[in-house]
Write a protein that holds these residues in place. Structure first.
Motif, PDB file in Angstrom:
ATOM      1  N   ARG A  12       0.843  -1.195   0.000  1.00  0.00           N
ATOM      2  CA  ARG A  12       0.000   0.000   0.000  1.00  0.00           C
ATOM      3  C   ARG A  12       0.875   1.240   0.000  1.00  0.00           C
ATOM      4  N   PRO A  81       1.413   2.001   5.631  1.00  0.00           N
ATOM      5  CA  PRO A  81       1.919   1.201   4.511  1.00  0.00           C
ATOM      6  C   PRO A  81       3.077   0.277   4.885  1.00  0.00           C
ATOM      7  N   TRP A  84       1.791  -2.982   6.420  1.00  0.00           N
ATOM      8  CA  TRP A  84       0.790  -3.730   5.668  1.00  0.00           C
ATOM      9  C   TRP A  84       1.119  -5.218   5.543  1.00  0.00           C
TER      10      TRP A  84
END
Length: 118
Positions: A12, A81, A84
């Motif tokens: 991400r 992110p 993730w």
């Protein structure tokens, strides 16, 4: 909690927001039919992580029944992110615990044949 499309993202660039607390417990009792035996029982699981906790407990309820108790707590959070992949790894461990099967077999005893007299 999150969609299948989101789960298939391997990385991400923005944070993933879980907006609300997810807490659940469910209990299911499985009773054998007459002559049945359990041939496969799920392994208990306790999966703590910084993203939440999942637990699967297995309890015998006599000779003919098993209770599966599943509970989890996933707090509201922002998954960055860089976290993730770790979050997906946690979800994968939960999926593996959830995909276990409870199986049984019933012995095939021949039925009595009625005797007729002539």
């Amino acid at each position: 909690m999150i969609s299948e499309e989101t789960r298939h993202l391997t990385r991400r660039t923005t944070a993933c927001h879980i907006k609300t607390l997810h807490v659940a417990e469910d209990r299911n009792v499985f009773r054998l039919p007459a002559g049945g035996v359990f041939t496969r029982i799920p392994e208990p699981a306790y999966l703590p992580s910084r993203f939440g906790v999942y637990q699967l407990r297995v309890a015998r309820r006599g000779e003919d029944a098993i209770e599966l108790i599943r509970n989890y707590t996933i707090p509201a959070q922002r998954i960055m992110p860089w976290d993730w992949e770790d979050f997906l790894a946690f979800l994968e461990r939960v999926d593996l615990a959830e995909k276990q099967w409870l199986e049984y077999a019933v012995s095939a005893e021949p039925e009595a044949v009625p005797v007729t007299s002539e």
